[in-house]
Scaffold this motif. Structure first.
Motif, PDB file in Angstrom:
ATOM      1  N   THR A  38       0.846  -1.091   0.036  1.00 53.83           N
ATOM      2  CA  THR A  38      -0.030   0.171   0.113  1.00 53.83           C
ATOM      3  C   THR A  38       0.863   1.480   0.088  1.00 53.83           C
ATOM      4  O   THR A  38       0.611   2.183  -0.824  1.00 53.83           O
ATOM      5  N   GLU A  39       1.821   1.291   0.937  1.00 53.78           N
ATOM      6  CA  GLU A  39       2.585   2.545   1.018  1.00 53.78           C
ATOM      7  C   GLU A  39       3.780   2.477  -0.029  1.00 53.78           C
ATOM      8  O   GLU A  39       4.086   3.585  -0.443  1.00 53.78           O
ATOM      9  N   MET A  40       4.141   1.603  -0.760  1.00 55.15           N
ATOM     10  CA  MET A  40       4.871   1.454  -1.972  1.00 55.15           C
ATOM     11  C   MET A  40       4.068   2.697  -3.143  1.00 55.15           C
ATOM     12  O   MET A  40       4.462   3.456  -3.849  1.00 55.15           O
ATOM     13  N   MET A  41       2.661   1.997  -3.515  1.00 50.23           N
ATOM     14  CA  MET A  41       1.939   2.873  -4.137  1.00 50.23           C
ATOM     15  C   MET A  41       1.613   4.250  -3.775  1.00 50.23           C
ATOM     16  O   MET A  41       1.764   5.143  -4.467  1.00 50.23           O
ATOM     17  N   LEU A  42       1.343   4.546  -2.439  1.00 47.29           N
ATOM     18  CA  LEU A  42       1.108   5.885  -1.993  1.00 47.29           C
ATOM     19  C   LEU A  42       2.434   6.529  -2.284  1.00 47.29           C
ATOM     20  O   LEU A  42       2.410   7.862  -2.636  1.00 47.29           O
ATOM     21  N   ALA A  43       3.664   6.314  -2.030  1.00 43.23           N
ATOM     22  CA  ALA A  43       4.773   6.861  -2.156  1.00 43.23           C
ATOM     23  C   ALA A  43       5.351   7.381  -3.213  1.00 43.23           C
ATOM     24  O   ALA A  43       6.018   8.108  -3.744  1.00 43.23           O
ATOM     25  N   LEU A  44       4.794   6.421  -4.485  1.00 43.94           N
ATOM     26  CA  LEU A  44       5.095   6.637  -5.945  1.00 43.94           C
ATOM     27  C   LEU A  44       3.936   7.536  -6.232  1.00 43.94           C
ATOM     28  O   LEU A  44       3.810   7.664  -7.582  1.00 43.94           O
ATOM     29  N   GLY A  45       3.074   8.161  -5.555  1.00 39.97           N
ATOM     30  CA  GLY A  45       1.988   8.847  -6.053  1.00 39.97           C
ATOM     31  C   GLY A  45       0.798   7.992  -6.910  1.00 39.97           C
ATOM     32  O   GLY A  45       0.243   8.633  -7.869  1.00 39.97           O
ATOM     33  N   LEU A  46       0.676   6.773  -6.725  1.00 43.05           N
ATOM     34  CA  LEU A  46      -0.172   5.953  -7.310  1.00 43.05           C
ATOM     35  C   LEU A  46      -1.355   5.632  -6.811  1.00 43.05           C
ATOM     36  O   LEU A  46      -1.905   4.478  -6.957  1.00 43.05           O
ATOM     37  N   GLN A  47      -2.004   6.635  -5.910  1.00 46.02           N
ATOM     38  CA  GLN A  47      -3.130   6.417  -5.206  1.00 46.02           C
ATOM     39  C   GLN A  47      -4.234   6.152  -5.997  1.00 46.02           C
ATOM     40  O   GLN A  47      -5.054   5.557  -5.774  1.00 46.02           O
ATOM     41  N   PRO A  84      -1.260   2.351  10.935  1.00 46.21           N
ATOM     42  CA  PRO A  84      -1.767   3.491  10.287  1.00 46.21           C
ATOM     43  C   PRO A  84      -0.951   3.770   9.292  1.00 46.21           C
ATOM     44  O   PRO A  84       0.463   3.499   9.347  1.00 46.21           O
ATOM     45  N   VAL A  85      -1.316   4.423   7.902  1.00 45.32           N
ATOM     46  CA  VAL A  85      -0.316   4.795   6.888  1.00 45.32           C
ATOM     47  C   VAL A  85       0.388   5.905   7.485  1.00 45.32           C
ATOM     48  O   VAL A  85       0.165   6.859   8.187  1.00 45.32           O
ATOM     49  N   SER A  86       1.777   6.029   6.798  1.00 47.07           N
ATOM     50  CA  SER A  86       2.697   7.161   7.230  1.00 47.07           C
ATOM     51  C   SER A  86       1.988   8.417   7.364  1.00 47.07           C
ATOM     52  O   SER A  86       1.173   8.758   6.221  1.00 47.07           O
ATOM     53  N   ASN A  92      15.178  -0.820  33.765  1.00 50.65           N
ATOM     54  CA  ASN A  92      15.526   0.642  33.455  1.00 50.65           C
ATOM     55  C   ASN A  92      14.854   1.137  32.307  1.00 50.65           C
ATOM     56  O   ASN A  92      15.115   2.225  31.718  1.00 50.65           O
ATOM     57  N   ARG A  93      13.820   0.224  31.715  1.00 44.10           N
ATOM     58  CA  ARG A  93      12.840   0.551  30.671  1.00 44.10           C
ATOM     59  C   ARG A  93      13.757   1.112  29.484  1.00 44.10           C
ATOM     60  O   ARG A  93      13.370   2.113  28.923  1.00 44.10           O
ATOM     61  N   ARG A  94      14.647   0.411  28.803  1.00 45.02           N
ATOM     62  CA  ARG A  94      15.608   1.067  27.885  1.00 45.02           C
ATOM     63  C   ARG A  94      14.888   0.122  26.538  1.00 45.02           C
ATOM     64  O   ARG A  94      15.542  -0.675  25.790  1.00 45.02           O
ATOM     65  N   TYR A  95      13.807   0.720  26.341  1.00 47.11           N
ATOM     66  CA  TYR A  95      12.956   0.459  25.038  1.00 47.11           C
ATOM     67  C   TYR A  95      12.928   1.270  23.872  1.00 47.11           C
ATOM     68  O   TYR A  95      13.026   2.589  23.956  1.00 47.11           O
ATOM     69  N   LEU A  96      13.136   0.938  22.911  1.00 52.12           N
ATOM     70  CA  LEU A  96      12.740   1.679  21.634  1.00 52.12           C
ATOM     71  C   LEU A  96      11.837   1.089  20.741  1.00 52.12           C
ATOM     72  O   LEU A  96      11.582  -0.281  20.367  1.00 52.12           O
ATOM     73  N   ILE A  97      10.863   1.930  20.359  1.00 52.37           N
ATOM     74  CA  ILE A  97       9.452   1.557  19.834  1.00 52.37           C
ATOM     75  C   ILE A  97       9.364   1.999  18.381  1.00 52.37           C
ATOM     76  O   ILE A  97       9.881   3.204  17.918  1.00 52.37           O
ATOM     77  N   VAL A  98       9.413   0.968  17.478  1.00 48.88           N
ATOM     78  CA  VAL A  98       9.027   1.264  16.060  1.00 48.88           C
ATOM     79  C   VAL A  98       7.691   0.768  15.603  1.00 48.88           C
ATOM     80  O   VAL A  98       7.330  -0.569  15.980  1.00 48.88           O
ATOM     81  N   PRO A  99       6.932   1.406  14.562  1.00 51.46           N
ATOM     82  CA  PRO A  99       5.782   0.885  14.047  1.00 51.46           C
ATOM     83  C   PRO A  99       6.031  -0.380  13.098  1.00 51.46           C
ATOM     84  O   PRO A  99       7.000  -0.302  12.629  1.00 51.46           O
ATOM     85  N   PHE A 100       5.101  -1.397  13.389  1.00 56.00           N
ATOM     86  CA  PHE A 100       5.324  -2.848  12.541  1.00 56.00           C
ATOM     87  C   PHE A 100       5.501  -2.282  11.070  1.00 56.00           C
ATOM     88  O   PHE A 100       6.296  -2.830  10.167  1.00 56.00           O
ATOM     89  N   ALA A 101       4.683  -1.088  10.542  1.00 57.09           N
ATOM     90  CA  ALA A 101       4.810  -1.020   9.108  1.00 57.09           C
ATOM     91  C   ALA A 101       6.178  -0.491   8.660  1.00 57.09           C
ATOM     92  O   ALA A 101       6.314  -0.610   7.381  1.00 57.09           O
TER      93      ALA A 101
END
Length: 333
Positions: A71-80, A92-94, A299-308
């Motif tokens: 989905t986001e490949m299409m959006l990033a290329l402006g092919l929506q 969620p989409v970027s 010490n809650r040394r957590y780094l958070i990244v969205p799955f997408a």
């Protein structure tokens, strides 16, 4: 339900001769047949996709995207405008492309079945995983092709021997963008996107402390972690992190909590998704008597990244940027 039939090369519309008949004469003159429309440059185009030959007679115009990466490949290329629907999003989409996603129907929260796919009359199913285009998913690739529906799987997700990347690199990710640009007749947009991602990647400075990391993707009784050959490894390498599962020859893999405890990672990357939130993962770590005592948890040394952002695709550089921004706030162990 209407199913489209597969169109073969070289089939052209036949224009029947038109005869002009007047009231005062029996003479009839046949009109000249209409000229054949010029072929679009670059087509037909055949690509070897995960061991399946896929031929495009023209740039796809009715695309069903399954998984966030496609989905986001299409959006990033402006092919929506080519998207007739999306399915099985990872989150969620970027924000960068959120406005482009407005109005695009969400067909299913999971993978739609073949009948539902055919009802949409797509000319392409663009899948993030090979399993998305099987008989148990949106339809077997051969069956869909016989009904006029092409399929394309993100190359980094190929599981076929000889097609799965031995160790995913950003060059592999950028190569998919380039191929997508060729398939969709959007090479200029692909080049612009590739140049932007390369520039952003070149501008990054990896963390130089040699911190070790657990990539915690999902699971509770047994954690599912980022292995040594896929996007998690590639992203951690670019951020300067040492993956405790780097010796596992898989993209993702199970790992025992005992091994996690023994390796004692300096930081823990938490992959946030709709089915496995950050809060849920922290709860798992803190409820397990063994992992609860790990310094990274205490010490809650957590780094958070969205799955997408964590599967091979246009948001991988964003994932590295996100990790580095958070690492800047993490004190050395």
């Amino acid at each position: 339900m209407r199913h489209r039939l597969l169109r073969s090369f070289g089939i052209v519309a036949l224009v029947g001769a038109a005869f002009a008949v007047t009231a005062c004469t029996a003479d009839a003159t046949a009109s000249e047949p209409a000229s054949e429309p010029p072929a679009t440059a670059g087509y037909p185009l055949t690509v070897d996709n995960c061991g399946t030959a896929v031929t495009f007679d023209r740039a796809p115009e009715r695309v069903l995207a399954i998984k966030s990466t496609s989905t986001e490949m299409m959006l990033a290329l402006g092919l929506q405008d080519r998207l007739i629907g999306t399915a099985f999003s990872d989150g969620p989409v970027s924000e960068e492309w959120a406005d482009r996603a407005d109005g695009i129907p969400v067909i299913d929260e999971k993978v739609p079945g073949q009948e539902a796919v055919l009802d949409l009359e797509p000319d392409l199913v663009y899948a993030g995983w090979e399993s998305n285009v099987t008989a148990e998913g949106a339809g077997d690739r051969g069956t869909l092709a016989s009904l006029g529906v092409n399929t394309y799987v993100s190359p980094a997700a190929c599981q076929e021997p000889g097609y799965q990347p031995e160790s995913l690199t950003f060059d592999d990710v950028l190569a998919e963008i380039d191929q997508a640009g060729t398939i969709f007749d959007a090479s200029d947009a692909a080049t612009e996107l590739i140049d932007d991602l390369r520039a952003r990647l070149d501008a990054l400075t990896p963390d130089n402390r040699g911190l070790s990391a657990l990539w915690f993707s999902s699971g509770s009784d047994t954690p599912f972690v980022g292995g040594g050959i896929g996007a998690p490894q590639m992203i951690m390498d670019a951020a300067g992190l040492t993956n405790i599962a780097a010796d596992i020859d898989e993209t993702w893999s199970s790992m025992s909590w005992e091994t996690v405890v023994d390796t004692n990672p300096d930081v823990i990357v938490l992959v946030d998704s709709a089915w496995g939130s950050t809060e849920k993962k922290i709860g798992v770590l803190e409820a397990n008597p063994a992992t609860a005592q790990l310094p990274a948890v205490v010490n809650r040394r957590y780094l958070i990244v969205p799955f997408a952002t964590t599967e091979a695709g246009v948001r991988n550089v964003e994932a590295v940027e996100t990790l580095l921004a958070q690492l800047a706030e993490v004190p050395s162990p």
